[in-house]
Design an enzyme around this catalytic site. Structure first.
Site, PDB file in Angstrom:
ATOM      1  N   GLY A  87     -10.771   6.278   7.235  1.00 15.33           N
ATOM      2  CA  GLY A  87     -11.608   5.394   8.046  1.00 15.33           C
ATOM      3  C   GLY A  87     -11.389   3.934   7.702  1.00 15.33           C
ATOM      4  N   GLY A  89     -11.994   0.963   6.028  1.00 17.86           N
ATOM      5  CA  GLY A  89     -12.723   0.570   4.821  1.00 17.86           C
ATOM      6  C   GLY A  89     -12.941  -0.928   4.721  1.00 17.86           C
ATOM      7  N   ASP A 122     -13.548  -3.343  -1.855  1.00 16.51           N
ATOM      8  CA  ASP A 122     -14.532  -4.398  -1.582  1.00 16.51           C
ATOM      9  C   ASP A 122     -14.622  -4.764  -0.108  1.00 16.51           C
ATOM     10  OD1 ASP A 122     -12.155  -5.705  -1.211  1.00 16.51           O
ATOM     11  OD2 ASP A 122     -12.478  -7.230  -2.755  1.00 16.51           O
ATOM     12  N   ARG A 173      -7.514  -9.100  15.242  1.00 14.98           N
ATOM     13  CA  ARG A 173      -6.302  -8.686  15.943  1.00 14.98           C
ATOM     14  C   ARG A 173      -6.686  -7.919  17.200  1.00 14.98           C
ATOM     15  NH1 ARG A 173      -4.710  -4.323  11.279  1.00 14.98           N
ATOM     16  NH2 ARG A 173      -6.427  -2.909  11.645  1.00 14.98           N
ATOM     17  N   ASP A 250      -2.247   7.247   9.411  1.00 15.48           N
ATOM     18  CA  ASP A 250      -3.324   6.338   9.856  1.00 15.48           C
ATOM     19  C   ASP A 250      -2.755   5.027  10.373  1.00 15.48           C
ATOM     20  OD1 ASP A 250      -2.530   5.906   7.147  1.00 15.48           O
ATOM     21  OD2 ASP A 250      -4.212   4.548   6.864  1.00 15.48           O
ATOM     22  N   ASN A 251      -1.463   4.814  10.159  1.00  8.00           N
ATOM     23  CA  ASN A 251      -0.847   3.583  10.640  1.00  8.00           C
ATOM     24  C   ASN A 251       0.095   3.854  11.811  1.00  8.00           C
ATOM     25  OD1 ASN A 251      -2.200   2.098   8.713  1.00  8.00           O
ATOM     26  ND2 ASN A 251      -0.566   2.282   7.198  1.00  8.00           N
TER      27      ASN A 251
HETATM   28  P1  AMP Z   1      -3.949   0.628   4.549  1.00  9.12           P
HETATM   29  O1  AMP Z   1      -3.050   0.816   3.381  1.00  9.12           O
HETATM   30  O2  AMP Z   1      -4.285  -0.810   4.829  1.00  9.12           O
HETATM   31  O3  AMP Z   1      -3.507   1.362   5.761  1.00  9.12           O
HETATM   32  O4  AMP Z   1      -5.344   1.241   4.111  1.00  9.12           O
HETATM   33  C1  AMP Z   1      -5.529   2.576   3.745  1.00  9.12           C
HETATM   34  C2  AMP Z   1      -6.996   2.849   3.575  1.00  9.12           C
HETATM   35  O5  AMP Z   1      -7.553   2.059   2.500  1.00  9.12           O
HETATM   36  C3  AMP Z   1      -7.833   2.508   4.802  1.00  9.12           C
HETATM   37  O6  AMP Z   1      -8.852   3.455   4.882  1.00  9.12           O
HETATM   38  C4  AMP Z   1      -8.371   1.138   4.470  1.00  9.12           C
HETATM   39  O7  AMP Z   1      -9.531   0.833   5.182  1.00  9.12           O
HETATM   40  C5  AMP Z   1      -8.628   1.266   2.975  1.00  9.12           C
HETATM   41  N1  AMP Z   1      -8.641  -0.047   2.290  1.00  9.12           N
HETATM   42  C6  AMP Z   1      -7.589  -0.851   2.018  1.00  9.12           C
HETATM   43  N2  AMP Z   1      -7.990  -1.979   1.377  1.00  9.12           N
HETATM   44  C7  AMP Z   1      -9.340  -1.896   1.234  1.00  9.12           C
HETATM   45  C8  AMP Z   1     -10.353  -2.731   0.658  1.00  9.12           C
HETATM   46  N3  AMP Z   1     -10.058  -3.912   0.096  1.00  9.12           N
HETATM   47  N4  AMP Z   1     -11.636  -2.302   0.719  1.00  9.12           N
HETATM   48  C9  AMP Z   1     -11.947  -1.130   1.276  1.00  9.12           C
HETATM   49  N5  AMP Z   1     -11.058  -0.301   1.818  1.00  9.12           N
HETATM   50  C10 AMP Z   1      -9.756  -0.656   1.822  1.00  9.12           C
HETATM   51 MG    MG Z   2      -3.889   0.958   7.727  1.00 10.21          MG
END
Ligand code: AMP
Ligand code: MG
Length: 490
Positions: A87, A89, A122, A173, A250-251
């Site tokens: 989800g 985050g 965070d 975005r 998720d991407n």
């Molecule tokens: P990503 O690598 O950006 O695709 O993120 C993978 C997961 O980690 C997703 O669920 C993001 O929402 C969560 N996430 C990444 N950075 C943070 C953060 N600083 N705080 C909370 N959730 C995060």
């Molecule tokens: Mg992502």
């Protein structure tokens, strides 16, 4: 201000697919940069971004429609391993608006604070990471690659700790839809067929409205379109030497738009196995593995959709397989189309795999800069002397040898010189968002200087137009400027 014609379509899904977000209030929200061209495309009134109402939406206090902001729920495979529910985050959905072509676009924030899916994070983002996404996504858009686009960066007045203390910011975005393969994986994992069907119908109505209205063909259409989208996307990425870096499920957007500019990069010196992401230790998301991974992601989508194809498992699987089998041949065709334009050849000329093999081998052996190779080849087609091209190679004979090979192909080709030049000019950019330049812009921005960012943005958003005053952005990094790794989640 509430724009009366907008509403958050996503709220029509079962609430299983999202959670409300409690907006943060940070000390000092300020627009750091905004994209007035995109705002215009999105039908947002000219003065809106700079207004108080605009800032409330772009910082996640309010949505365009007056609904509460929401965080999307999705699951994922990360680096090939099932991670379950993830989800948003650190993201929230704050708008959904028809653009000037009548296409619905969602406005989504990154770095807007914690959500029910934050786990230990965070919920925040550094100014540097939002700036990276802004530059690279706008660069991709200008290159004609489907992508989320950057509307604004808002600084929050806060400092957060990553690699030291850094200013925090929120990126806004836009995308046709933020529904991912992982959203379908979550629906499938719930084992509630009503959830799965609701998500599929919602996605089809939004993205693929020409699908049949019922029956297995409706849902096969969704799979087929998602496959087409990934084939188109990854072939374009590869044609610009782009490495996404974190192709987790998720991407992978169903809409076929690029999302998540974390550890991505355009490669400089060509190597087919090039990886940038600091966490991609096994090279899973290397440049040349991207088609295979996109195919694997589509397999995960197909698995999730199986119950919608037929009530009989075996025939569902057969239908899915028929679609998935198309991925590889479709990709080869699309990639050949991309590369043929870059080389100034007809697509048919690449039916013989030797052409690309010979080309990539020559580029790899001499570690030739990917973008400059095609740029200088274009100049040869334009009638320039070949010296600058040849000097890209380790030895003169290597450069001359490949060039003779290419000339042989051109002689056999029926494309006129004029058409070849036009084709190569529009396929081979002069300016890409090179990693060392992005890093330079981030460093300057962290020190309060925005000019480096603006100049780089100016270059990469008109990538095919040569400008004397931007010459520095054409060149690869000097050895001491090379950035070998990029980091995600910052
Ligand atoms: P990503 O690598 O950006 O695709 O993120 C993978 C997961 O980690 C997703 O669920 C993001 O929402 C969560 N996430 C990444 N950075 C943070 C953060 N600083 N705080 C909370 N959730 C995060
Ligand atoms: Mg992502």
């Amino acid at each position: 201000m509430t724009l009366s014609e907008t509403y958050l379509d996503y709220r029509n899904l079962p609430d299983f697919f999202y959670s409300d977000v409690q907006a943060l209030r940070e000390p000092d929200y300020q627009i750091w940069y905004s994209n007035s061209e995109l705002a215009g495309d999105l039908n947002l009134p000219k003065s809106w971004i700079g207004s108080e109402a605009g800032l409330k939406v772009l910082s996640g206090q309010e949505t365009l429609s007056g609904d509460k902001p929401l965080a999307m729920a999705y699951a994922a495979h990360q680096f090939g391993h099932w991670a379950g529910l993830l989800g948003d985050g650190r993201a929230s959905l704050v708008g959904d608006i028809a653009d000037i072509s009548g296409i619905r676009k969602e406005l989504h924030l990154k770095g807007s604070g914690q959500t029910p899916y934050s786990r230990r994070g965070d919920g925040k983002a550094t100014l540097g990471s939002t700036l990276r996404e802004y530059i690279v996504s706008e660069s991709m858009h200008a290159l004609g690659v489907p992508t989320t686009r950057a509307l604004s960066i808002v600084t929050t007045g806060e400092t957060i700790i990553r690699n030291g203390a850094e200013p925090a910011a929120i990126l806004c975005r836009s995308a046709k839809s933020h529904i991912r393969v992982g959203t379908f994986q979550l629906a499938a994992a719930s084992q509630d067929s009503a959830h799965l069907k609701a998500l599929a119908d919602f996605t089809i109505d939004r993205l693929f409205p020409s699908a049949p209205t019922s029956g297995p063909e409706r849902y096969l259409h969704l799979l087929r379109e998602a496959i087409e989208g990934q084939v188109n996307l990854v072939s374009k990425w590869m044609g610009y030497g782009f490495i996404h870096g974190v192709m987790n499920t998720d991407n992978a957007l169903i809409s076929g738009e690029t999302i998540d500019y974390g550890p991505c990069a355009f490669m400089d010196a060509f190597h087919p196995g090039k990886v940038f992401s600091s966490i991609d230790r096994n090279g899973r998301y290397a440049w040349n593995r991207q088609p295979e991974i996109a195919n694997w992601n589509m397999l995960q989508l197909a698995r999730s959709l199986l119950p919608l194809f037929s009530e009989f498992e075996e025939s569902s699987a057969q239908m899915a397989e028929q679609e998935l089998e198309q991925f590889s041949p479709k990709f080869v065709k699309a990639f050949n189309g991309v590369m043929a334009r870059k080389l100034g050849l007809a697509t048919g000329a690449l039916k013989n795999p030797e052409v690309l093999e010979t080309t990539f081998q020559a580029m790899m052996t001499s570690k030739v800069d990917f973008t400059l190779f095609f740029r200088r080849l274009t100049q040869i087609a334009e009638g320039h002397r070949p010296e600058e091209f040849i000097s890209l190679f380790e030895t003169r004979s290597a450069g001359k040898g490949w060039l003779e090979y290419w000339k042989g192909l051109i002689e056999k080709s029926e494309i006129s010189t004029e058409d070849r030049i036009a084709m190569m000019r529009s396929a081979n950019p002069i300016y890409i968002a090179r990693n060392h330049r992005v890093e330079e812009a981030i460093t300057a921005a962290n020190n309060g200087d925005m000019e480096v960012f603006k100049r780089l943005l100016g270059a990469v958003t008109a990538p095919f137009t040569e400008r004397d005053d931007l010459a520095e952005f054409e060149n690869p990094p000097n050895p001491d400027e090379i950035v070998n790794q990029t980091f995600c989640g910052t």
